[in-house]
Write a protein that holds these residues in place. Structure first.
Motif, mmCIF file in Angstrom:
data_model
loop_
_atom_site.group_PDB
_atom_site.id
_atom_site.type_symbol
_atom_site.label_atom_id
_atom_site.label_comp_id
_atom_site.label_asym_id
_atom_site.label_seq_id
_atom_site.Cartn_x
_atom_site.Cartn_y
_atom_site.Cartn_z
ATOM 1 N N SER A 5 0.828 -1.210 0.000
ATOM 2 C CA SER A 5 0.000 0.000 0.000
ATOM 3 C C SER A 5 0.858 1.254 0.000
ATOM 4 O O SER A 5 0.541 2.239 -0.682
ATOM 5 C CB SER A 5 -0.933 0.009 1.220
ATOM 6 N N TRP B 291 -5.103 4.981 -0.960
ATOM 7 C CA TRP B 291 -4.927 4.109 0.193
ATOM 8 C C TRP B 291 -6.054 3.080 0.301
ATOM 9 O O TRP B 291 -5.857 2.004 0.873
ATOM 10 C CB TRP B 291 -4.851 4.956 1.458
ATOM 11 N N ASN B 292 -7.222 3.408 -0.242
ATOM 12 C CA ASN B 292 -8.392 2.541 -0.095
ATOM 13 C C ASN B 292 -8.798 1.867 -1.400
ATOM 14 O O ASN B 292 -9.954 1.450 -1.543
ATOM 15 C CB ASN B 292 -9.570 3.356 0.451
ATOM 16 N N ILE C 247 -9.657 -0.750 -4.082
ATOM 17 C CA ILE C 247 -10.083 -2.157 -4.013
ATOM 18 C C ILE C 247 -10.248 -2.735 -5.415
ATOM 19 O O ILE C 247 -9.682 -3.785 -5.738
ATOM 20 C CB ILE C 247 -11.408 -2.287 -3.227
ATOM 21 N N SER D 65 -5.763 -2.717 1.536
ATOM 22 C CA SER D 65 -7.211 -2.584 1.389
ATOM 23 C C SER D 65 -7.881 -3.907 1.050
ATOM 24 O O SER D 65 -9.102 -4.042 1.195
ATOM 25 C CB SER D 65 -7.538 -1.553 0.303
ATOM 26 N N THR E 174 -5.405 0.312 9.533
ATOM 27 C CA THR E 174 -5.570 0.781 8.161
ATOM 28 C C THR E 174 -6.187 2.170 8.128
ATOM 29 O O THR E 174 -5.828 3.008 7.295
ATOM 30 C CB THR E 174 -6.453 -0.199 7.367
#
Length: 274
Positions: A76, A208-209, A211, A227, A248
């Protein structure tokens, strides 16, 4: 006021539940979550904001006995850092060019930027996959970094701030025999720093998130970011799941707090029409 307070509590409740679950004992978590996580669901989950037996065992287990967590954490970091660096090196000059220069097809190109900004990932997923496959970048971190680095949204945010710089300052710099790069570096970057920081904060929160992009372009699970760590957690790992969710959330929360003022300015600027 009571209505706003109630809405605030409702919005913050997921974060409060995460923190309380992070310090719960494993047996207590299984008691609360088993009705919805077992194969034969029998009822609804219950919850207590104050743990009966507070414990940091889940955090210790995650930090000391979960090498997969740290591996995905550094993935990440690499993905987010690469995307932000690309947005800074590509987006800032592009925004400056659109804001301060007149060139052929400037209007249509900027309109195309806005159209691309409005498109969700699902619309461009197939074309991006084919392009990355042609460059043999699929199943590498670059498959996630490059599309994010060339995102159009940071250009739109920074454009508003560069556009607000008075033309008189630019003309004064030209009279001082400054070249184009010097004007951008010594005038555009300092005066547009609020827009740059705002774009980077929003870029961090999005990167960062991620998916869907890692799931589409990364088949090798050793390359997955943090994530994608939580969807692989079951009832037996509920404690580390809550601890992982809190860890997270922490970097994104800290980045948001540190850039909150600039972020507010960026949101206001993006809503202003020319």
């Amino acid at each position: 006021m009571a209505l706003l307070a109630g809405l605030a509590v409702l919005v913050c409740s997921p974060a409060v539940i995460l923190v309380s679950g992070c310090i719960m004992d494993g047996d207590e978590l299984r008691l609360y979550l088993s009705p919805v996580l077992l194969e034969n669901r029998t009822s609804f989950a219950s919850w207590s904001l104050l743990p009966q037996t507070p414990s940091l065992r889940s955090v210790v287990e995650l930090l000391l006995d979960s090498p997969e967590f740290f591996h995905m954490f550094w993935n990440s970091i690499a993905i987010t850092g690469g995307i932000l660096l690309g947005q800074l090196l590509v987006g800032a000059p592009a925004a400056w060019g659109f804001a301060r220069y007149r060139f052929p097809l400037r209007g249509p190109l900027f309109t195309l930027y806005l159209i691309l900004m409005l498109m969700p990932f699902q619309v461009t997923m197939l074309s991006s996959y084919l392009a990355l496959d042609r460059m043999r970048l699929n199943d590498t971190l670059w498959a996630v970094i490059l599309p994010g680095a060339f995102s159009t949204f940071p250009v739109f945010i920074m454009y508003r701030f560069f556009r607000a710089i008075p033309e008189a300052i630019i003309e004064s710099a030209r009279l001082d025999a400054r070249n184009a790069f010097q004007i951008f570096w010594h005038i555009g970057v300092p005066l547009g720093s609020a827009g740059i920081v705002s774009a980077l904060v929003l870029g961090f929160l999005e990167s960062w998130n991620l998916i869907e992009q890692p799931m589409a372009f990364l088949k090798n699970k050793t390359l997955w970011p943090l994530s994608l760590y939580l969807p692989n957690i079951g009832l037996s790992d509920a404690g580390p799941a809550f601890a992982g969710a809190v860890l997270t959330l922490a970097p994104a929360f800290l980045v948001f707090l540190s850039g909150r003022d600039h972020l507010e300015q960026g949101i206001v600027a993006s809503a202003v029409k020319e």
